[in-house]
Design a protein around this motif. Structure first.
Motif, PDB file in Angstrom:
ATOM      1  N   LYS A  19       0.826  -1.210   0.000  1.00 55.43           N
ATOM      2  CA  LYS A  19       0.000   0.000   0.000  1.00 55.43           C
ATOM      3  C   LYS A  19       0.858   1.257   0.000  1.00 55.43           C
ATOM      4  CE  LYS A  19      -4.022  -1.897   2.399  1.00 55.43           C
ATOM      5  NZ  LYS A  19      -4.823  -1.834   3.622  1.00 55.43           N
ATOM      6  N   ILE A  20       1.928   1.251   0.773  1.00 58.90           N
ATOM      7  CA  ILE A  20       2.824   2.412   0.816  1.00 58.90           C
ATOM      8  C   ILE A  20       3.446   2.650  -0.560  1.00 58.90           C
ATOM      9  CG2 ILE A  20       4.993   3.319   1.765  1.00 58.90           C
ATOM     10  CD1 ILE A  20       2.704   3.458   3.754  1.00 58.90           C
ATOM     11  N   PHE A  21       3.922   1.578  -1.185  1.00 57.17           N
ATOM     12  CA  PHE A  21       4.520   1.736  -2.508  1.00 57.17           C
ATOM     13  C   PHE A  21       3.494   2.209  -3.534  1.00 57.17           C
ATOM     14  CE2 PHE A  21       8.096  -0.709  -0.805  1.00 57.17           C
ATOM     15  CZ  PHE A  21       9.138   0.074  -1.289  1.00 57.17           C
ATOM     16  N   SER A  25       3.772   5.662  -5.755  1.00 60.27           N
ATOM     17  CA  SER A  25       3.960   5.374  -7.179  1.00 60.27           C
ATOM     18  C   SER A  25       3.242   6.382  -8.072  1.00 60.27           C
ATOM     19  CB  SER A  25       3.495   3.955  -7.512  1.00 60.27           C
ATOM     20  OG  SER A  25       2.082   3.869  -7.426  1.00 60.27           O
ATOM     21  N   ASP A  26       2.342   7.149  -7.505  1.00 55.77           N
ATOM     22  CA  ASP A  26       1.622   8.159  -8.278  1.00 55.77           C
ATOM     23  C   ASP A  26       2.435   9.456  -8.315  1.00 55.77           C
ATOM     24  OD1 ASP A  26      -1.220   9.108  -9.328  1.00 55.77           O
ATOM     25  OD2 ASP A  26      -0.410  10.663  -7.997  1.00 55.77           O
ATOM     26  N   PRO A  27       2.731   9.984  -9.498  1.00 54.60           N
ATOM     27  CA  PRO A  27       3.567  11.193  -9.589  1.00 54.60           C
ATOM     28  C   PRO A  27       3.003  12.401  -8.839  1.00 54.60           C
ATOM     29  CG  PRO A  27       3.358  10.163 -11.739  1.00 54.60           C
ATOM     30  CD  PRO A  27       2.408   9.447 -10.820  1.00 54.60           C
ATOM     31  N   THR A  28       1.691  12.579  -8.858  1.00 46.83           N
ATOM     32  CA  THR A  28       1.100  13.720  -8.146  1.00 46.83           C
ATOM     33  C   THR A  28       1.277  13.565  -6.643  1.00 46.83           C
ATOM     34  OG1 THR A  28      -0.527  14.086  -9.905  1.00 46.83           O
ATOM     35  CG2 THR A  28      -1.018  15.037  -7.734  1.00 46.83           C
ATOM     36  N   ARG A  29       0.978  12.384  -6.116  1.00 47.47           N
ATOM     37  CA  ARG A  29       1.144  12.166  -4.671  1.00 47.47           C
ATOM     38  C   ARG A  29       2.608  12.313  -4.271  1.00 47.47           C
ATOM     39  NH1 ARG A  29      -3.137   8.147  -5.477  1.00 47.47           N
ATOM     40  NH2 ARG A  29      -1.549   6.558  -5.789  1.00 47.47           N
ATOM     41  N   LEU A  30       3.499  11.813  -5.100  1.00 47.32           N
ATOM     42  CA  LEU A  30       4.925  11.926  -4.815  1.00 47.32           C
ATOM     43  C   LEU A  30       5.358  13.392  -4.800  1.00 47.32           C
ATOM     44  CD1 LEU A  30       7.465  10.291  -4.249  1.00 47.32           C
ATOM     45  CD2 LEU A  30       7.808  10.093  -6.697  1.00 47.32           C
ATOM     46  N   SER A  31       4.864  14.169  -5.745  1.00 51.59           N
ATOM     47  CA  SER A  31       5.171  15.600  -5.786  1.00 51.59           C
ATOM     48  C   SER A  31       4.649  16.311  -4.546  1.00 51.59           C
ATOM     49  CB  SER A  31       4.560  16.238  -7.038  1.00 51.59           C
ATOM     50  OG  SER A  31       5.134  15.701  -8.206  1.00 51.59           O
ATOM     51  N   SER A  67      -3.831   7.019   4.212  1.00 51.75           N
ATOM     52  CA  SER A  67      -2.660   6.142   4.344  1.00 51.75           C
ATOM     53  C   SER A  67      -1.714   6.598   5.454  1.00 51.75           C
ATOM     54  CB  SER A  67      -1.893   6.088   3.024  1.00 51.75           C
ATOM     55  OG  SER A  67      -2.697   5.534   2.042  1.00 51.75           O
ATOM     56  N   ARG A  68      -2.081   7.651   6.143  1.00 57.97           N
ATOM     57  CA  ARG A  68      -1.314   8.215   7.257  1.00 57.97           C
ATOM     58  C   ARG A  68       0.078   8.697   6.845  1.00 57.97           C
ATOM     59  NH1 ARG A  68      -2.767   3.357  10.802  1.00 57.97           N
ATOM     60  NH2 ARG A  68      -0.533   3.091  10.658  1.00 57.97           N
ATOM     61  N   LEU A  69       0.167   9.209   5.625  1.00 52.58           N
ATOM     62  CA  LEU A  69       1.413   9.811   5.171  1.00 52.58           C
ATOM     63  C   LEU A  69       1.396  11.325   5.363  1.00 52.58           C
ATOM     64  CD1 LEU A  69       2.152   7.743   1.957  1.00 52.58           C
ATOM     65  CD2 LEU A  69       3.206   7.526   4.204  1.00 52.58           C
ATOM     66  N   VAL A  70       0.184  11.911   5.385  1.00 57.78           N
ATOM     67  CA  VAL A  70       0.045  13.332   5.681  1.00 57.78           C
ATOM     68  C   VAL A  70      -1.018  13.512   6.758  1.00 57.78           C
ATOM     69  CG1 VAL A  70       0.719  14.064   3.348  1.00 57.78           C
ATOM     70  CG2 VAL A  70      -1.687  13.851   3.907  1.00 57.78           C
ATOM     71  N   ILE A  88       9.118   7.735   5.288  1.00 59.88           N
ATOM     72  CA  ILE A  88       8.955   7.501   3.860  1.00 59.88           C
ATOM     73  C   ILE A  88      10.114   8.106   3.071  1.00 59.88           C
ATOM     74  CG2 ILE A  88       7.526   9.546   3.394  1.00 59.88           C
ATOM     75  CD1 ILE A  88       6.999   6.070   1.879  1.00 59.88           C
ATOM     76  N   PHE A  89      10.709   9.192   3.610  1.00 65.01           N
ATOM     77  CA  PHE A  89      11.780   9.842   2.861  1.00 65.01           C
ATOM     78  C   PHE A  89      13.089   9.074   2.897  1.00 65.01           C
ATOM     79  CE2 PHE A  89       8.769  13.226   2.750  1.00 65.01           C
ATOM     80  CZ  PHE A  89       8.897  13.616   1.429  1.00 65.01           C
ATOM     81  N   SER A  90      13.300   8.235   3.868  1.00 67.90           N
ATOM     82  CA  SER A  90      14.509   7.407   3.829  1.00 67.90           C
ATOM     83  C   SER A  90      14.411   6.425   2.659  1.00 67.90           C
ATOM     84  CB  SER A  90      14.735   6.680   5.157  1.00 67.90           C
ATOM     85  OG  SER A  90      13.675   5.812   5.445  1.00 67.90           O
TER      86      SER A  90
END
Length: 106
Positions: A19-21, A25-31, A67-70, A88-90
């Motif tokens: 799920k994390i990957f 994997s989405d360019p917008t979410r990654l940005s 997903s508890r990333l933000v 996640i940044f590591s």
């Protein structure tokens, strides 16, 4: 090769890793994650930075929040978003290093 029964991760853990990957994997979410690494931002500022509609950014932020990333907090009429977890940044830094090494070999 080890059999899956000796994996140090349970099936549930493997699903969570997957799920994390999927999230990154989405360019917008990654940005969005990279923008939030620098500072807390509102939906409007993120949308302007990425030249996208606020509704599209809101949708991605909701997905990242689930997903508890933000995480978010209210500031007057605005919601301000920030990273919920820096781990996640590591992972992302390791991937970036890998890409840079591959580019040097070309």
């Amino acid at each position: 090769m080890k059999s899956s029964s000796t994996s140090p991760l349970t099936n549930d853990s493997i699903q969570e890793v997957s799920k994390i990957f999927k999230m990154v994997s989405d360019p917008t979410r990654l940005s969005i994650l990279f923008l939030l690494q620098k500072e807390e931002l509102s939906v409007g500022v993120i949308a302007q930075s990425l030249s996208m509609e606020q509704s599209a950014i809101s949708h991605q932020l909701k997905t990242l929040k689930t997903s508890r990333l933000v995480k978010s907090k209210r500031a007057g009429k605005n919601m301000i978003y920030s990273l919920d977890d820096l781990h996640i940044f590591s992972i992302l830094e390791q991937v970036s290093t890998h890409i840079e090494e591959q580019e040097k070999e070309k």
